[in-house]
Design a protein around this motif. Sequence first.
Motif, mmCIF file in Angstrom:
data_model
loop_
_atom_site.group_PDB
_atom_site.id
_atom_site.type_symbol
_atom_site.label_atom_id
_atom_site.label_comp_id
_atom_site.label_asym_id
_atom_site.label_seq_id
_atom_site.Cartn_x
_atom_site.Cartn_y
_atom_site.Cartn_z
ATOM 1 N N ARG A 164 0.920 -1.284 0.167
ATOM 2 C CA ARG A 164 0.096 -0.184 0.007
ATOM 3 C C ARG A 164 0.912 1.260 0.071
ATOM 4 N N ARG A 165 0.379 2.185 -0.456
ATOM 5 C CA ARG A 165 1.159 3.499 -0.521
ATOM 6 C C ARG A 165 1.247 4.062 0.849
ATOM 7 N N ASP A 166 2.713 4.554 0.873
ATOM 8 C CA ASP A 166 3.047 5.121 2.543
ATOM 9 C C ASP A 166 2.533 6.649 2.397
ATOM 10 N N THR A 167 1.631 7.208 3.113
ATOM 11 C CA THR A 167 1.033 8.368 3.118
ATOM 12 C C THR A 167 1.102 8.833 4.470
ATOM 13 N N PHE A 168 1.135 10.263 4.725
ATOM 14 C CA PHE A 168 0.719 10.974 5.891
ATOM 15 C C PHE A 168 -0.245 10.252 6.866
ATOM 16 N N TRP A 169 -1.241 9.888 6.024
ATOM 17 C CA TRP A 169 -2.469 9.120 6.920
ATOM 18 C C TRP A 169 -1.960 7.660 7.374
ATOM 19 N N THR A 170 -1.200 6.921 6.390
ATOM 20 C CA THR A 170 -0.610 5.611 7.129
ATOM 21 C C THR A 170 0.210 5.791 8.306
ATOM 22 N N GLN A 171 1.211 6.956 8.095
ATOM 23 C CA GLN A 171 2.070 7.148 9.075
ATOM 24 C C GLN A 171 1.162 7.599 10.442
ATOM 25 N N HIS A 172 0.410 8.178 10.451
ATOM 26 C CA HIS A 172 -0.556 8.602 11.796
ATOM 27 C C HIS A 172 -1.619 7.537 12.272
ATOM 28 N N LEU A 173 -2.286 7.011 11.197
ATOM 29 C CA LEU A 173 -3.489 6.181 11.409
ATOM 30 C C LEU A 173 -3.587 4.965 11.207
ATOM 31 N N GLY A 174 -2.192 4.487 10.545
ATOM 32 C CA GLY A 174 -2.026 3.318 10.184
ATOM 33 C C GLY A 174 -2.837 2.620 9.147
ATOM 34 N N LYS A 175 -3.156 1.293 9.147
ATOM 35 C CA LYS A 175 -4.046 0.805 7.679
ATOM 36 C C LYS A 175 -5.485 1.145 7.997
ATOM 37 N N ASN A 176 -5.850 1.510 9.246
ATOM 38 C CA ASN A 176 -7.269 1.967 9.492
ATOM 39 C C ASN A 176 -7.690 3.379 8.795
ATOM 40 N N TRP A 177 -6.714 3.835 8.139
ATOM 41 C CA TRP A 177 -7.166 5.293 7.620
ATOM 42 C C TRP A 177 -8.145 5.083 6.333
ATOM 43 N N ILE A 178 -8.262 3.768 5.845
ATOM 44 C CA ILE A 178 -9.201 3.833 4.713
ATOM 45 C C ILE A 178 -10.373 3.135 5.036
ATOM 46 N N PRO A 179 -10.546 2.173 6.013
ATOM 47 C CA PRO A 179 -11.715 1.812 6.395
ATOM 48 C C PRO A 179 -12.374 2.812 7.279
ATOM 49 N N LEU A 180 -11.560 3.703 8.255
ATOM 50 C CA LEU A 180 -12.152 4.978 8.838
ATOM 51 C C LEU A 180 -12.810 5.847 7.968
ATOM 52 N N ALA A 181 -12.083 6.324 6.799
ATOM 53 C CA ALA A 181 -12.683 7.033 5.897
ATOM 54 C C ALA A 181 -14.211 6.729 5.260
ATOM 55 N N PHE A 182 -14.260 5.536 4.873
ATOM 56 C CA PHE A 182 -15.408 4.951 4.650
ATOM 57 C C PHE A 182 -16.591 4.801 5.466
ATOM 58 N N ARG A 183 -16.237 4.461 6.501
ATOM 59 C CA ARG A 183 -17.434 4.448 7.517
ATOM 60 C C ARG A 183 -17.756 6.044 8.187
ATOM 61 N N THR A 184 -16.914 6.622 7.993
ATOM 62 C CA THR A 184 -17.488 8.046 8.498
ATOM 63 C C THR A 184 -18.347 8.711 7.455
ATOM 64 N N ALA A 185 -17.798 8.496 6.175
ATOM 65 C CA ALA A 185 -18.553 9.016 4.949
ATOM 66 C C ALA A 185 -20.075 8.319 4.967
ATOM 67 N N ALA A 186 -19.923 7.091 5.242
ATOM 68 C CA ALA A 186 -21.480 6.324 5.140
ATOM 69 C C ALA A 186 -22.256 6.834 6.347
ATOM 70 N N ALA A 187 -21.600 6.979 7.513
ATOM 71 C CA ALA A 187 -22.383 7.490 8.634
ATOM 72 C C ALA A 187 -22.951 9.010 8.288
ATOM 73 N N ALA A 188 -22.109 9.805 7.479
ATOM 74 C CA ALA A 188 -22.500 11.207 7.247
ATOM 75 C C ALA A 188 -23.914 11.019 6.094
ATOM 76 N N ASP A 189 -23.811 10.170 5.174
ATOM 77 C CA ASP A 189 -24.475 10.317 4.049
ATOM 78 C C ASP A 189 -25.040 8.465 3.802
ATOM 79 N N PRO A 190 -25.754 7.924 3.995
ATOM 80 C CA PRO A 190 -26.029 6.616 4.078
ATOM 81 C C PRO A 190 -26.333 6.471 2.602
ATOM 82 N N TYR A 191 -26.909 7.304 1.748
ATOM 83 C CA TYR A 191 -27.243 6.993 0.628
ATOM 84 C C TYR A 191 -26.502 7.337 -0.713
#
Length: 355
Positions: A164-191
């Motif tokens: 996986r690409r090494d990013t600012f987000w992986t350096q601070h949030l680890g692998k969870n940066w991708i699942p976190l983004a999707f779960r947060t977006a889905a919670a904000a707009d379920p449709y």
Amino acid sequence: MTRLDRRQFLLGSAATLAAGASASALPASKLAQRRQGFGAAATLWDLQADPRLGEAISTYCTQVVPVLELKWPMLRPDAHTFAFERADAILDFARANDLTMRGHTLAWYHDIPDWTKQIKDAKGIERAYLDHIGTVVSYYKDKLTSWDVVNEPIPDNPKGIADRRDTFWTQHLGKNWIPLAFRTAAAADPYVKLAINEYDIESARDSFIAKRAAYRNLIMELLDQGIPLHAVGLQSHLHAELEIDTHGLAEFVTELRSWGLEVLVTELDVDDQKLTGSPGERDAIVAKRVDDLLTAVSASGPVRSILTWGLSDRYSWINGTFARKDKQPNRPLPLDGEFKPKPFMDVISKFTKDV
């Protein structure tokens, strides 16, 4: 649900997928209201500077996507400000011309504003990350067709399918940066439709095949975790000198669809810097590459959303980034610099006439 159980579930009958049994499915009633078809990316600067661009988009397109206006630097000049005005202006343009708009992008390794880098602890970075995604998606709830939630997560030359690409987000949030983004977006707009987006997977070069395999592996991982992923974006920044891997790409897209995912062409253009010949000869090769790409992607079903990264050659990032040695302008888009259609546009029309 185990990996095997989930894979069997996702590879179930088409009737089951159509009924919305896949964890990635959205309510059909909402999807039916969201028209896609052919669209183009644009900046507000270009729309304001040249009325011909807006006229061309309203003539040829059914959707639009902002190039810059929904990225972090423009939306977030500082930690306390959400500057929606420029993106809102593009949304107003879309609505005035009966177009839909999609969002690009919520989480990307590039274009991270300096103020985020001043945050000293991982918890603070996570709060800023979640606040940004949640606030932006909530603000545009029920206004957009889809979001590129995570953009370009795979390195250009992956060493294996788990790379996986090494990013600012992986350096601070680890692998969870991708699942976190999707779960947060889905919670904000379920449709709204949530997509992952990547480039350089369309050709037969070894690095492209390796990147496609790593992209597939990441998508599988997200589905196995129950992440609300609905669509896969193929950026399709094509290289005119490279033939499309039509067989490999068609197999990849067919597999994604069998998992209940929609496939979107999100940033299509063709860099012709390495082609020789007259503009007409180059245009023919560019059109052939686009035709091969869309034939492969549509082999298992129609492509319901095709976006080019710009509409006229006059406003393409490629001309400023990949200059031709002969000093001629690159011709990467469906309309030339004077907004006249090229063979590229004929190919687009062929694949969107029934969408």
